[in-house]
Design an enzyme around this catalytic site. Structure first.
Site, PDB file in Angstrom:
ATOM      1  N   GLU A 203      23.626  32.726  47.364  1.00 34.46           N
ATOM      2  CA  GLU A 203      22.420  33.550  47.199  1.00 34.46           C
ATOM      3  C   GLU A 203      22.008  33.647  45.737  1.00 34.46           C
ATOM      4  OE1 GLU A 203      22.729  37.414  49.141  1.00 34.46           O
ATOM      5  OE2 GLU A 203      21.616  36.590  50.835  1.00 34.46           O
TER       6      GLU A 203
ATOM      7  N   HIS B  24      44.388  20.173  58.063  1.00 29.14           N
ATOM      8  CA  HIS B  24      44.410  19.540  59.387  1.00 29.14           C
ATOM      9  C   HIS B  24      43.029  19.534  60.032  1.00 29.14           C
ATOM     10  CE1 HIS B  24      48.859  19.307  59.579  1.00 29.14           C
ATOM     11  NE2 HIS B  24      48.702  20.194  58.617  1.00 29.14           N
TER      12      HIS B  24
ATOM     13  N   LYS C 169      13.115  36.628  57.627  1.00 31.93           N
ATOM     14  CA  LYS C 169      12.865  38.004  58.085  1.00 31.93           C
ATOM     15  C   LYS C 169      11.431  38.146  58.570  1.00 31.93           C
ATOM     16  CE  LYS C 169      16.076  40.249  54.893  1.00 31.93           C
ATOM     17  NZ  LYS C 169      16.164  41.112  53.713  1.00 31.93           N
TER      18      LYS C 169
HETATM   19  O1  PA5 Z   1      23.197  40.186  48.042  1.00 34.65           O
HETATM   20  C1  PA5 Z   1      22.308  40.709  48.664  1.00 34.65           C
HETATM   21  O2  PA5 Z   1      21.479  41.436  48.117  1.00 34.65           O
HETATM   22  C2  PA5 Z   1      22.199  40.524  50.155  1.00 34.65           C
HETATM   23  O3  PA5 Z   1      23.225  39.753  50.661  1.00 34.65           O
HETATM   24  C3  PA5 Z   1      22.212  41.886  50.834  1.00 34.65           C
HETATM   25  O4  PA5 Z   1      23.436  42.518  50.569  1.00 34.65           O
HETATM   26  C4  PA5 Z   1      21.983  41.764  52.326  1.00 34.65           C
HETATM   27  O5  PA5 Z   1      20.799  41.075  52.583  1.00 34.65           O
HETATM   28  C5  PA5 Z   1      21.926  43.150  52.965  1.00 34.65           C
HETATM   29  O6  PA5 Z   1      20.899  43.908  52.412  1.00 34.65           O
HETATM   30  P1  PA5 Z   1      20.847  45.468  52.555  1.00 34.65           P
HETATM   31  O7  PA5 Z   1      22.049  46.022  51.874  1.00 34.65           O
HETATM   32  O8  PA5 Z   1      19.589  45.877  51.888  1.00 34.65           O
HETATM   33  O9  PA5 Z   1      20.862  45.787  54.008  1.00 34.65           O
END
Ligand code: PA5
Length: 481
Positions: free
Chosen positions: A333, A354, A472
């Site tokens: 990310e 394996h 989303k």
């Molecule tokens: O690193 C990030 O920001 C994402 O992985 C969020 O943690 C994830 O999308 C969850 O978001 P939220 O905490 O707003 O529900």
């Protein structure tokens, strides 16, 4: 009797990339000549903290560097203003929940649960949830939901909540459970729908008593948003904030990770001390001795000069698999942007030798393998027993009788590295002296710092994840045409 307790160990974790250089694909000299740029990346990483605090963000820029000095700040506040500190509040709520229930359900997705899972699997008994409460030291079981939209998985957890191990009624401690709802935005669909489901279930379990419901729900969220509003409506006595400037995947040392960790008995002060120790090394050590910057430099050069676009984190303990999955998310990310960014992949070794070993040994030359090794086990070493009176040496293992599990694992690690080296497959080692709170604190902070520093090195903003919005929006268009 002595009242002086032995100080628990604080040995540093080590990074050793010598086997990468031995392949000839990159050189020590090449890494040394990258030093000024690595130093610059460190400066930028640290300067970001001031830029954030003084509001010097560029237009449209997402900047979330407050995770960096967070461990130091939490510890300093705890040591100087104990009852008013955030850590004190986390520990107090943890104690309250621990004494009230036998299971805690954590709802969250991505950065809002993967760090907790990493801490839980690395630091708790590997079969924590299967142990009776007494053998868990009176700490609740921990279950995760809200990280998927899996009908049968959710039903399965509801089954567990409906039929407590003790078979008792709602006043039976072993039948009681609590809900930790974690979402920084407060609006993530997967977590939000699970929140409704498990709130409704908990409400029934407490006999529709709104006061008892409120006490058993602990939201961890941003200052505003739907979850914060819901927490207000429910009247939860404890609500924890995910501070501004700490992004989801960098939030493991906020209440997001620390609260559930403290509930299940993890020593969160030692975790933070480990993280703070890594911060000191990152800030102070010269580039050539800096584990964060050496790791960044080797990963970067291997990608740029050897085409190693796949980074395998080969964890040499089942207990570190969830750390690897947390890191997969962190790296993907943070740096998977602008059609750039290496692909992370976690393996558990020897298990995955394996399943993936063939490809790693003879497949495309597009991989850098970083071993996550563990110096010593926490428990007494198991030794191979003799076969006993029921058979002779049919399994042909008599010559290994008395050999310890850690010795066999060490042979596997050295042998695997040797086999890769013989085919010039690059491997580096991160070694944890042992798996405990201090080393896990060091490791998670090292990997978060490395991710950000690499972003600064290659010109990718490591903060924010704009690409995740696309799915989303498409999903919500279908749900709400
Ligand atoms: O690193 C990030 O920001 C994402 O992985 C969020 O943690 C994830 O999308 C969850 O978001 P939220 O905490 O707003 O529900």
């Amino acid at each position: 009797m002595s009242v002086i307790r032995p100080k628990p160990p604080e040995d540093p974790i080590q990074y050793d990339p010598s086997a990468v250089f031995a392949t000839g694909g990159i050189s020590r000299e090449g890494l040394a000549s990258l030093s000024p740029r690595l130093d610059q990346a460190r400066q930028e990483t640290l300067t970001d903290i001031d830029r954030f605090r003084t509001g010097k963000t560029r237009p449209g820029e997402v900047l979330d560097p407050a995770f960096i000095d967070l461990p130091d700040r939490l510890l300093a506040d705890y040591n100087t203003q104990r009852p008013e500190s955030e850590l004190f509040a986390i520990l107090s709520t943890a104690r309250r929940i621990r004494e009230a229930v036998d299971r805690v359900v954590v709802l969250g997705i991505g950065g809002s649960y993967m760090g907790t899972r990493a801490l839980f699997e690395a630091c708790c008994h590997p079969f924590h949830n299967e142990l009776p409460r007494g053998e868990r030291g009176g700490r609740p079981r921990l279950s995760f939901e809200g990280f998927n939209i899996d009908n049968d998985a959710a039903q399965g957890l509801l089954d567990l909540l409906a039929v407590p191990a003790s078979g008792g009624g709602p006043d039976d401690l072993l039948a009681r459970w609590a809900l930790l709802i974690v979402s920084k935005s407060g609006g993530t669909l997967e977590t939000a729908v699970a929140t409704r489901l498990f709130l409704a279930t908990l409400f029934e379990a407490v006999g529709r008593d709104r006061g008892r419901l409120a006490e058993l729900v602990v939201p961890v969220t941003g200052k505003s948003g739907r979850l914060a509003a819901l927490a207000g409506a429910i009247g939860c006595p404890d609500v924890f904030d995910i501070p501004d400037g700490v992004g989801g995947r960098f939030s493991v040392f906020t209440a997001v990770g620390l609260l559930p960790a403290a509930i299940v008995g993890i020593d969160v002060v030692r975790l933070l001390e480990g993280a703070a120790a890594m911060n000191r090394r990152f800030r102070e050590a010269p580039v050539a001795e800096n584990p964060v910057l050496q790791y960044v430099g080797v990963c970067h050069l291997a990608e740029a000069e050897m085409g190693a676009t796949i980074r395998i984190l080969s964890t040499w303990s089942s207990r570190l698999e969830a750390v690897g999955l947390w890191y997969d998310q962190l790296l993907s990310e943070s740096l998977g942007k602008g059609e750039q960014g290496a692909t992370p992949l976690t393996t558990v070794t020897t298990r995955d030798l394996h399943s993936r070993g063939q490809q790693h040994q003879e497949g495309r030359r597009d991989k850098l393998i970083t071993n996550l090794l563990v110096g010593e086990p926490r428990r007494d070493p198991i030794r191979l027993p003799s076969i006993g009176g029921f058979a002779a040496n049919q399994d042909a293992l008599d010559d290994l009788v008395g050999r310890a599990w850690p010795d066999m694992l060490a042979a596997a690690a050295a042998g695997t590295n040797e086999a890769y080296a013989a085919d010039r497959r690059p491997t580096a080692d991160i070694t944890l002296p042992r798996i405990d709170e201090h080393t896990v604190g060091q490791l998670l902070q090292m990997l978060m710092l490395a991710t950000v520093a690499e972003g600064r090195l290659v010109g990718t903003n490591p903060y924010g994840q704009p690409g995740v919005e696309a799915y989303k929006q498409c999903m919500m268009r279908r749900l709400r045409p």
